[in-house]
Structures are given as structure tokens and as C-alpha cells.
Design a protein around this motif. Structure first.
Motif, PDB file in Angstrom:
ATOM      1  N   GLN A  98      14.179 -31.445  -5.323  1.00 25.56           N
ATOM      2  CA  GLN A  98      12.792 -31.264  -5.718  1.00 25.56           C
ATOM      3  C   GLN A  98      11.978 -32.472  -5.266  1.00 25.56           C
ATOM      4  OE1 GLN A  98      13.816 -30.810  -9.984  1.00 25.56           O
ATOM      5  NE2 GLN A  98      12.627 -28.910  -9.925  1.00 25.56           N
ATOM      6  N   LEU A  99      10.687 -32.255  -5.064  1.00 28.31           N
ATOM      7  CA  LEU A  99       9.773 -33.354  -4.774  1.00 28.31           C
ATOM      8  C   LEU A  99       9.000 -33.717  -6.043  1.00 28.31           C
ATOM      9  CD1 LEU A  99       8.304 -32.377  -1.283  1.00 28.31           C
ATOM     10  CD2 LEU A  99      10.141 -33.995  -1.794  1.00 28.31           C
ATOM     11  N   ALA A 100       8.839 -35.009  -6.272  1.00 23.32           N
ATOM     12  CA  ALA A 100       8.051 -35.510  -7.396  1.00 23.32           C
ATOM     13  C   ALA A 100       6.843 -36.241  -6.840  1.00 23.32           C
ATOM     14  CB  ALA A 100       8.897 -36.457  -8.251  1.00 23.32           C
ATOM     15  N   PHE A 101       5.666 -35.976  -7.395  1.00 23.86           N
ATOM     16  CA  PHE A 101       4.427 -36.585  -6.919  1.00 23.86           C
ATOM     17  C   PHE A 101       3.746 -37.332  -8.065  1.00 23.86           C
ATOM     18  CE2 PHE A 101       5.126 -32.901  -4.249  1.00 23.86           C
ATOM     19  CZ  PHE A 101       4.826 -33.354  -2.974  1.00 23.86           C
ATOM     20  N   SER A 102       3.072 -38.420  -7.736  1.00 26.99           N
ATOM     21  CA  SER A 102       2.252 -39.124  -8.716  1.00 26.99           C
ATOM     22  C   SER A 102       1.108 -39.815  -7.983  1.00 26.99           C
ATOM     23  CB  SER A 102       3.071 -40.157  -9.488  1.00 26.99           C
ATOM     24  OG  SER A 102       2.281 -40.765 -10.501  1.00 26.99           O
ATOM     25  N   ALA A 103       0.003 -40.024  -8.679  1.00 30.95           N
ATOM     26  CA  ALA A 103      -1.161 -40.688  -8.085  1.00 30.95           C
ATOM     27  C   ALA A 103      -1.719 -41.701  -9.069  1.00 30.95           C
ATOM     28  CB  ALA A 103      -2.235 -39.658  -7.719  1.00 30.95           C
ATOM     29  N   LYS A 109       1.134 -54.583  -5.908  1.00 29.57           N
ATOM     30  CA  LYS A 109       0.907 -53.904  -7.186  1.00 29.57           C
ATOM     31  C   LYS A 109       0.413 -52.475  -6.984  1.00 29.57           C
ATOM     32  CE  LYS A 109      -1.200 -54.348 -11.735  1.00 29.57           C
ATOM     33  NZ  LYS A 109      -1.903 -55.238 -12.683  1.00 29.57           N
ATOM     34  N   ALA A 110      -0.433 -52.265  -5.975  1.00 30.67           N
ATOM     35  CA  ALA A 110      -0.988 -50.931  -5.745  1.00 30.67           C
ATOM     36  C   ALA A 110       0.121 -49.907  -5.550  1.00 30.67           C
ATOM     37  CB  ALA A 110      -1.914 -50.948  -4.527  1.00 30.67           C
ATOM     38  N   LEU A 111       1.174 -50.294  -4.832  1.00 29.01           N
ATOM     39  CA  LEU A 111       2.293 -49.374  -4.642  1.00 29.01           C
ATOM     40  C   LEU A 111       3.256 -49.414  -5.826  1.00 29.01           C
ATOM     41  CD1 LEU A 111       3.735 -47.339  -2.846  1.00 29.01           C
ATOM     42  CD2 LEU A 111       4.869 -49.248  -1.700  1.00 29.01           C
ATOM     43  N   ALA A 112       3.444 -50.582  -6.417  1.00 31.57           N
ATOM     44  CA  ALA A 112       4.404 -50.731  -7.517  1.00 31.57           C
ATOM     45  C   ALA A 112       4.083 -49.815  -8.687  1.00 31.57           C
ATOM     46  CB  ALA A 112       4.442 -52.184  -7.987  1.00 31.57           C
ATOM     47  N   VAL A 113       2.800 -49.688  -9.034  1.00 27.59           N
ATOM     48  CA  VAL A 113       2.456 -48.866 -10.201  1.00 27.59           C
ATOM     49  C   VAL A 113       2.757 -47.394  -9.938  1.00 27.59           C
ATOM     50  CG1 VAL A 113       0.721 -50.542 -10.897  1.00 27.59           C
ATOM     51  CG2 VAL A 113       0.008 -48.547  -9.587  1.00 27.59           C
ATOM     52  N   ASN A 114       2.717 -46.986  -8.688  1.00 29.36           N
ATOM     53  CA  ASN A 114       3.071 -45.617  -8.327  1.00 29.36           C
ATOM     54  C   ASN A 114       4.584 -45.428  -8.299  1.00 29.36           C
ATOM     55  OD1 ASN A 114       0.548 -43.893  -7.233  1.00 29.36           O
ATOM     56  ND2 ASN A 114       0.194 -46.059  -6.869  1.00 29.36           N
ATOM     57  N   LEU A 115       5.306 -46.389  -7.736  1.00 32.54           N
ATOM     58  CA  LEU A 115       6.763 -46.306  -7.734  1.00 32.54           C
ATOM     59  C   LEU A 115       7.315 -46.287  -9.159  1.00 32.54           C
ATOM     60  CD1 LEU A 115       7.692 -48.794  -4.854  1.00 32.54           C
ATOM     61  CD2 LEU A 115       7.567 -46.294  -4.754  1.00 32.54           C
ATOM     62  N   ALA A 129      10.078 -43.863 -10.860  1.00 34.97           N
ATOM     63  CA  ALA A 129      11.222 -44.379 -11.611  1.00 34.97           C
ATOM     64  C   ALA A 129      11.352 -43.679 -12.952  1.00 34.97           C
ATOM     65  CB  ALA A 129      11.073 -45.885 -11.809  1.00 34.97           C
ATOM     66  N   ALA A 130      10.212 -43.400 -13.585  1.00 35.11           N
ATOM     67  CA  ALA A 130      10.217 -42.800 -14.918  1.00 35.11           C
ATOM     68  C   ALA A 130      10.780 -41.389 -14.951  1.00 35.11           C
ATOM     69  CB  ALA A 130       8.812 -42.813 -15.505  1.00 35.11           C
ATOM     70  N   CYS A 131      10.801 -40.703 -13.816  1.00 33.36           N
ATOM     71  CA  CYS A 131      11.414 -39.371 -13.802  1.00 33.36           C
ATOM     72  C   CYS A 131      12.719 -39.356 -13.017  1.00 33.36           C
ATOM     73  CB  CYS A 131      10.438 -38.314 -13.291  1.00 33.36           C
ATOM     74  SG  CYS A 131      10.084 -38.368 -11.537  1.00 33.36           S
ATOM     75  N   GLY A 132      13.190 -40.540 -12.572  1.00 34.18           N
ATOM     76  CA  GLY A 132      14.472 -40.628 -11.895  1.00 34.18           C
ATOM     77  C   GLY A 132      14.424 -40.267 -10.431  1.00 34.18           C
ATOM     78  N   ALA A 133      13.253 -40.319  -9.804  1.00 35.92           N
ATOM     79  CA  ALA A 133      13.103 -39.897  -8.406  1.00 35.92           C
ATOM     80  C   ALA A 133      13.307 -41.059  -7.433  1.00 35.92           C
ATOM     81  CB  ALA A 133      11.729 -39.278  -8.184  1.00 35.92           C
ATOM     82  N   THR A 134      13.812 -40.725  -6.267  1.00 30.72           N
ATOM     83  CA  THR A 134      13.966 -41.685  -5.172  1.00 30.72           C
ATOM     84  C   THR A 134      12.701 -41.674  -4.317  1.00 30.72           C
ATOM     85  OG1 THR A 134      16.354 -41.291  -5.095  1.00 30.72           O
ATOM     86  CG2 THR A 134      15.346 -42.317  -3.161  1.00 30.72           C
ATOM     87  N   PRO A 135      12.037 -42.804  -4.112  1.00 33.67           N
ATOM     88  CA  PRO A 135      10.806 -42.825  -3.307  1.00 33.67           C
ATOM     89  C   PRO A 135      11.048 -42.358  -1.880  1.00 33.67           C
ATOM     90  CG  PRO A 135      11.059 -44.866  -4.551  1.00 33.67           C
ATOM     91  CD  PRO A 135      12.353 -44.135  -4.683  1.00 33.67           C
ATOM     92  N   VAL A 167       2.054 -40.958  -4.326  1.00 33.35           N
ATOM     93  CA  VAL A 167       3.421 -41.222  -3.914  1.00 33.35           C
ATOM     94  C   VAL A 167       4.277 -39.976  -4.077  1.00 33.35           C
ATOM     95  CG1 VAL A 167       4.280 -42.042  -6.151  1.00 33.35           C
ATOM     96  CG2 VAL A 167       5.244 -42.982  -4.051  1.00 33.35           C
ATOM     97  N   MET A 168       5.264 -39.841  -3.226  1.00 26.12           N
ATOM     98  CA  MET A 168       6.166 -38.689  -3.230  1.00 26.12           C
ATOM     99  C   MET A 168       7.601 -39.189  -3.362  1.00 26.12           C
ATOM    100  SD  MET A 168       7.033 -36.205  -0.011  1.00 26.12           S
ATOM    101  CE  MET A 168       5.295 -36.112   0.450  1.00 26.12           C
ATOM    102  N   GLY A 169       8.353 -38.553  -4.255  1.00 24.95           N
ATOM    103  CA  GLY A 169       9.767 -38.883  -4.415  1.00 24.95           C
ATOM    104  C   GLY A 169      10.617 -37.630  -4.389  1.00 24.95           C
ATOM    105  N   GLU A 170      11.915 -37.821  -4.350  1.00 30.23           N
ATOM    106  CA  GLU A 170      12.850 -36.710  -4.251  1.00 30.23           C
ATOM    107  C   GLU A 170      13.963 -36.902  -5.279  1.00 30.23           C
ATOM    108  OE1 GLU A 170      14.641 -34.784  -0.317  1.00 30.23           O
ATOM    109  OE2 GLU A 170      15.828 -36.517  -0.965  1.00 30.23           O
ATOM    110  N   LEU A 171      14.434 -35.805  -5.836  1.00 29.26           N
ATOM    111  CA  LEU A 171      15.565 -35.866  -6.741  1.00 29.26           C
ATOM    112  C   LEU A 171      16.319 -34.541  -6.712  1.00 29.26           C
ATOM    113  CD1 LEU A 171      14.285 -35.721 -10.427  1.00 29.26           C
ATOM    114  CD2 LEU A 171      12.844 -35.258  -8.486  1.00 29.26           C
ATOM    115  N   PRO A 172      17.606 -34.555  -7.063  1.00 32.76           N
ATOM    116  CA  PRO A 172      18.365 -33.315  -7.055  1.00 32.76           C
ATOM    117  C   PRO A 172      17.758 -32.274  -7.989  1.00 32.76           C
ATOM    118  CG  PRO A 172      19.832 -35.201  -7.199  1.00 32.76           C
ATOM    119  CD  PRO A 172      18.437 -35.720  -7.390  1.00 32.76           C
TER     120      PRO A 172
END
Length: 319
Positions: free
Chosen positions: A36-41, A62-68, A72-78, A129-134
Motif C-alpha cells: 500500500q502507499l501512504a501519503f501525508s502533507a 525540518k521541512a522534510l522531517a515533519v513529513n517523514l 513513521a507513525a503508520c509504519g511506512a517506508t519513505p 510525502v509518499m511511503g510504502e508498507l505491506p
């Protein structure tokens, strides 16, 4: 220097995993089968989220860290991110520092810039930001269960302590101020811990607006309550290891300070060994601070187990 020259010089890089990256009307990304893809803004606005005196490289970080931290909070890989910048002017020195800090953190997490937008106006930074997780392994706010142990990662409150010093509300030794300021301006997103907690944590959130407020989002989504043992929070502020902070200020910073970008999460007591193994594997400290209860209320307890009436309020942009 024009808009497209600015993008070409400071932000365009060869695509790594994107099918189509910077330079077209859309970025194109193909997720892997079974994932699955995880998105946050998140948006950072000068004067609201950061001071005008912050170094550009730290701001890029910091601009990227707050998105990463959201990933992290949903267990996704950036995987990738979009960057939109509103700039008063095309300042080459500022852009060089900003992009350096941005890409240093992006490269550390294998996260690729694949597009975005630029315009002239007040300084404003927006990242998606977009992340991926099983498939089916995302850690949501809604999974907390009565009886779960409650944990936080890392240290809390140092960013708020730095803000109080900037406001002139407290005077800090220079070394303490520098350490607290670094925590405020360059937070460490707990991506490795979030990934390691897949299948272990029942619920999780990142701490951006304060521990009590962000834990409250978990409690509301899960229809449960929590008890926080105040003595377990007393050593959470990193800068107090080298300086004696007034107890009332320390509690305020830790419980409602915000800008920490640590993780608050819960897991069953039988998973305690797995939690600490995940912490060790990710190189991240975790501290048990209480438990989840069936009664939907957030309760603070002193060393004798007595209820302490809360006077703490987390940050709210519109309150």
C-alpha cells in the motif's frame, strides 16, 4: 534567475524509482504488488512553524522531517515527496543551504523528490510525502486496546524549552540552549522504529502538537482512555540531563510542548520484549509512561497513584 532555472539548479535530480519525475506535468509512480502507499502533507509557514533566524539547511531538514515523522507513525517506508515553495525572492545562498539540508535527510531515508511547484510570495514550504508498507500492516490511531502499555520514543519537551528561551520567558545556559534549539530545528523522524513496530504496536501517532494532545487523537479514534504515570515522564527532557529545569516548566514542556516529532504508541504487555527489541534494532530509546484503559478519559497519576488535575493544553492553530 527564473523559476525553471531555480528548479533545475537546486532541486532537479536523476529519477531513482519514479517512472516520471521532475520536468513533466505529473510525477508517475508504480507501487509494488502486495503493498500500500501512504501519503501525508505538511506545511511550514514562517513566523508560525519556524523563526526567520533559522539556518536554511536546518529548515530544509525540518521541512522534510515533519513529513517523514507522519510516515513513521503508520509504519511506512519513505519513497518519494513533492515540494512546493513560496519564496519572497530567488536567493541563491538561501536555496543552496535549504536544498542541502533537505536532500541530506532525503538521501538518508532513500526518499526521492519527484515534483512540486514554486511561486513568489511569503516564505512557505509545503511537502507531500509518499511511503510504502505491506498490505494490511499500517499502524493506525484506531487500534488501541484496554490493557495496552503506553510508550513514547526518544525525548520530549526540548523544542518547547527552546521556544520559551526565544520568547524571553526563561534564560538558559548557552550549551543547554544550543542543544534545545537543535532539537527544535532538526528533529529526528523515527522512521526505523515505526517500521520495526509493524505487527507489534496496536496504535501509534507522532507527537507534533504535544504528548497529551496527540495521545488524545489515539484515544478518540480507539474509543478508549489512558493513565499516564507522571514520574515516568520526569526524565524525558534530554536537556535536563545537564541542567536542572524547574519542575512545573519541565512538565509543561514534556506534556504539552509540541514540535518533538517523537512517537507515542501502545502495545500489549506480552509484547514488551518485542517493543524493546524494536527499539534496540532501530537505535531509538523508548519509555513506558502508562497504560490504555477502557474508561474513555485521560488521567495523570502522581508517584502515589493519585489523580493529578491536568492544566496542560496542547497546541492548536485555531484555538
Amino acid at each position: 534567475m527564473g523559476e525553471f532555472d531555480l528548479i533545475e539548479r537546486f532541486f532537479k535530480r536523476p529519477p531513482l524509482r519514479a517512472d516520471v519525475g521532475i520536468g513533466d506535468d505529473c510525477a508517475v509512480w508504480s507501487p509494488r504488488a502486495g503493498h500500500q502507499l501512504a501519503f501525508s502533507a505538511d506545511m511550514l509557514v514562517e513566523g508560525r512553524h519556524f523563526l526567520s533566524t533559522v539556518e536554511p539547511a536546518r529548515l530544509g531538514h525540518k521541512a522534510l522531517a515533519v513529513n517523514l515523522s507522519d510516515l513513521a507513525a503508520c509504519g511506512a517506508t519513505p519513497q518519494a515527496f513533492l515540494l512546493s515553495l513560496s519564496l519572497p525572492r530567488a536567493d541563491e545562498s538561501w536555496l543552496s543551504g535549504f536544498s542541502q539540508g533537505l536532500f541530506q535527510l532525503a538521501d538518508a531515508h532513500g526518499c526521492e523528490l519527484i515534483g512540486g511547484d514554486t511561486t513568489q510570495g511569503p516564505l512557505n514550504i509545503a511537502i507531500t510525502v509518499m511511503g510504502e508498507l505491506p498490505q494490511g500492516q499500517s499502524i493506525l490511531r484506531s487500534g488501541a486496546q484496554a490493557g495496552d502499555d503506553l510508550y513514547v520514543s526518544g525525548h520530549l519537551g526540548d523544542a518547547r524549552l527552546a521556544l520559551e528561551a526565544f520568547r524571553g520567558a526563561i534564560s538558559l545556559p548557552q550549551a543547554v540552549f544550543d542543544a534545545a534549539r537543535l532539537r527544535m530545528e532538526m528533529p529526528s523522524p523515527r522512521v526505523a522504529l515505526g517500521i520495526a513496530l509493524r505487527g507489534i504496536a496496536h496504535a501509534m501517532a507522532d507527537i507534533s502538537d504535544g504528548l497529551l494532545g496527540d495521545l488524545g487523537h489515539i484515544l478518540k479514534a480507539s474509543h478508549v482512555g489512558a493513565e499516564i504515570e507522571l514520574p515516568s515522564t520526569s526524565a524525558l527532557m534530554q536537556t535536563t540531563h545537564h541542567w536542572s529545569c524547574p519542575p512545573d516548566l519541565a512538565q509543561t514542556c514534556v506534556l504539552s510542548g509540541g514540535d518533538d516529532y517523537e512517537l507515542v504508541f501502545c502495545a500489549p504487555p506480552l509484547a514488551s520484549a518485542s517493543v524493546h527489541a524494536a527499539a534496540q534494532a532501530s537505535g531509538t530509546r523508548v519509555t513506558r509512561i502508562g497504560r490504555i484503559t477502557a474508561e474513555p478519559a485521560l488521567v495523570l497519576l502522581d508517584a502515589q497513584g493519585q489523580v493529578v488535575h491536568s492544566r496542560f493544553r496542547s497546541f492548536d492553530h485555531f484555538a
